[in-house]
Design a protein around this motif. Sequence first.
Motif, PDB file in Angstrom:
ATOM      1  N   SER A 113      11.489  -1.270  -4.490  1.00  0.00           N
ATOM      2  CA  SER A 113      12.707  -0.466  -4.603  1.00  0.00           C
ATOM      3  C   SER A 113      13.182  -0.428  -6.053  1.00  0.00           C
ATOM      4  N   LYS A 114      14.166   0.445  -6.302  1.00  0.00           N
ATOM      5  CA  LYS A 114      14.779   0.520  -7.628  1.00  0.00           C
ATOM      6  C   LYS A 114      15.384  -0.820  -8.012  1.00  0.00           C
ATOM      7  N   GLU A 115      15.962  -1.499  -7.026  1.00  0.00           N
ATOM      8  CA  GLU A 115      16.613  -2.784  -7.281  1.00  0.00           C
ATOM      9  C   GLU A 115      15.593  -3.850  -7.702  1.00  0.00           C
ATOM     10  N   ILE A 116      14.430  -3.837  -7.063  1.00  0.00           N
ATOM     11  CA  ILE A 116      13.369  -4.796  -7.427  1.00  0.00           C
ATOM     12  C   ILE A 116      12.894  -4.516  -8.851  1.00  0.00           C
ATOM     13  N   VAL A 117      12.712  -3.237  -9.180  1.00  0.00           N
ATOM     14  CA  VAL A 117      12.254  -2.873 -10.525  1.00  0.00           C
ATOM     15  C   VAL A 117      13.300  -3.274 -11.557  1.00  0.00           C
ATOM     16  N   THR A 118      14.577  -3.057 -11.248  1.00  0.00           N
ATOM     17  CA  THR A 118      15.654  -3.434 -12.161  1.00  0.00           C
ATOM     18  C   THR A 118      15.690  -4.947 -12.340  1.00  0.00           C
ATOM     19  N   ASP A 129       0.796  -1.229   0.000  1.00  0.00           N
ATOM     20  CA  ASP A 129       0.000   0.000   0.000  1.00  0.00           C
ATOM     21  C   ASP A 129       0.829   1.280   0.000  1.00  0.00           C
ATOM     22  N   ALA A 130       2.095   1.192   0.369  1.00  0.00           N
ATOM     23  CA  ALA A 130       2.932   2.391   0.432  1.00  0.00           C
ATOM     24  C   ALA A 130       3.064   3.025  -0.952  1.00  0.00           C
ATOM     25  N   LEU A 131       3.119   4.356  -0.975  1.00  0.00           N
ATOM     26  CA  LEU A 131       3.332   5.057  -2.237  1.00  0.00           C
ATOM     27  C   LEU A 131       4.696   4.707  -2.803  1.00  0.00           C
ATOM     28  N   LEU A 132       4.781   4.701  -4.118  1.00  0.00           N
ATOM     29  CA  LEU A 132       6.062   4.421  -4.763  1.00  0.00           C
ATOM     30  C   LEU A 132       6.969   5.634  -4.612  1.00  0.00           C
ATOM     31  N   ALA A 133       8.224   5.371  -4.293  1.00  0.00           N
ATOM     32  CA  ALA A 133       9.208   6.442  -4.144  1.00  0.00           C
ATOM     33  C   ALA A 133       9.451   7.094  -5.507  1.00  0.00           C
ATOM     34  N   PRO A 134       9.790   8.384  -5.521  1.00  0.00           N
ATOM     35  CA  PRO A 134      10.037   9.078  -6.789  1.00  0.00           C
ATOM     36  C   PRO A 134      11.086   8.397  -7.663  1.00  0.00           C
ATOM     37  N   GLU A 135      12.143   7.836  -7.032  1.00  0.00           N
ATOM     38  CA  GLU A 135      13.168   7.159  -7.844  1.00  0.00           C
ATOM     39  C   GLU A 135      12.643   5.860  -8.450  1.00  0.00           C
ATOM     40  N   VAL A 136      11.699   5.208  -7.774  1.00  0.00           N
ATOM     41  CA  VAL A 136      11.078   3.993  -8.326  1.00  0.00           C
ATOM     42  C   VAL A 136      10.201   4.371  -9.513  1.00  0.00           C
ATOM     43  N   ILE A 137       9.423   5.435  -9.367  1.00  0.00           N
ATOM     44  CA  ILE A 137       8.579   5.908 -10.468  1.00  0.00           C
ATOM     45  C   ILE A 137       9.441   6.302 -11.657  1.00  0.00           C
ATOM     46  N   ALA A 138      10.537   7.017 -11.400  1.00  0.00           N
ATOM     47  CA  ALA A 138      11.448   7.425 -12.484  1.00  0.00           C
ATOM     48  C   ALA A 138      12.038   6.209 -13.181  1.00  0.00           C
ATOM     49  N   THR A 139      12.375   5.171 -12.418  1.00  0.00           N
ATOM     50  CA  THR A 139      12.938   3.947 -13.000  1.00  0.00           C
ATOM     51  C   THR A 139      11.893   3.235 -13.863  1.00  0.00           C
TER      52      THR A 139
END
Length: 177
Positions: free
Chosen positions: A161-166, A119-129
């Motif tokens: 996280s960015k790492e999960i998205v990557t 439920d947490a909002l996505l961090a701006p760096e995650v959205i950018a990724t």
Amino acid sequence: MNKPGCLPCDRPAVDPTYFQTFERFEAPKRAVPDPTTLILVDEADRLHMNSLEVIRSIFDDGGIGMVLIGMPSIEKRIARFPQFYSRIGFVHEFRPLDEAQMTRLLNERWLPAGVKLPDALLAPEVIATLIRMSGGNFRLLTRLLTQVERLLKVNHSEIVSKEIVTAARDSLIIGQS
């Protein structure tokens, strides 16, 4: 009332005005045909002309709307067949979403059907990724988010996280970002 075998004589005598009102509103509704009869044909650009002729015949028989979804080359191909092309109301090209549209979509917590993220909002760096990796491609964004959900479950994590998205992007079979 709509159950098979329900007869007017089976109606309870408690409140006949309810049934009179029900009938008064239901009769016009039943008289109007369903305006939403629609056939969606995805990847229509892969169909042979004989298949497109069958689709044209179904359309000509009446009462059914059709949406053909395909690559941009479909319009040029169909234009060579005037009987089919004359039935096309309009053509719409879906372009990739721009950065502002993608940001809004992700900030509003849009998720593909069936995908559940924390439920947490996505961090701006995650959205950018996600924006950079999908390039505005809605289908690719859907695949990425589905893969992110899978990786969160596998890793027993609750943080996107960015790492999960990557890692999600690396596990998909797609071109380089």
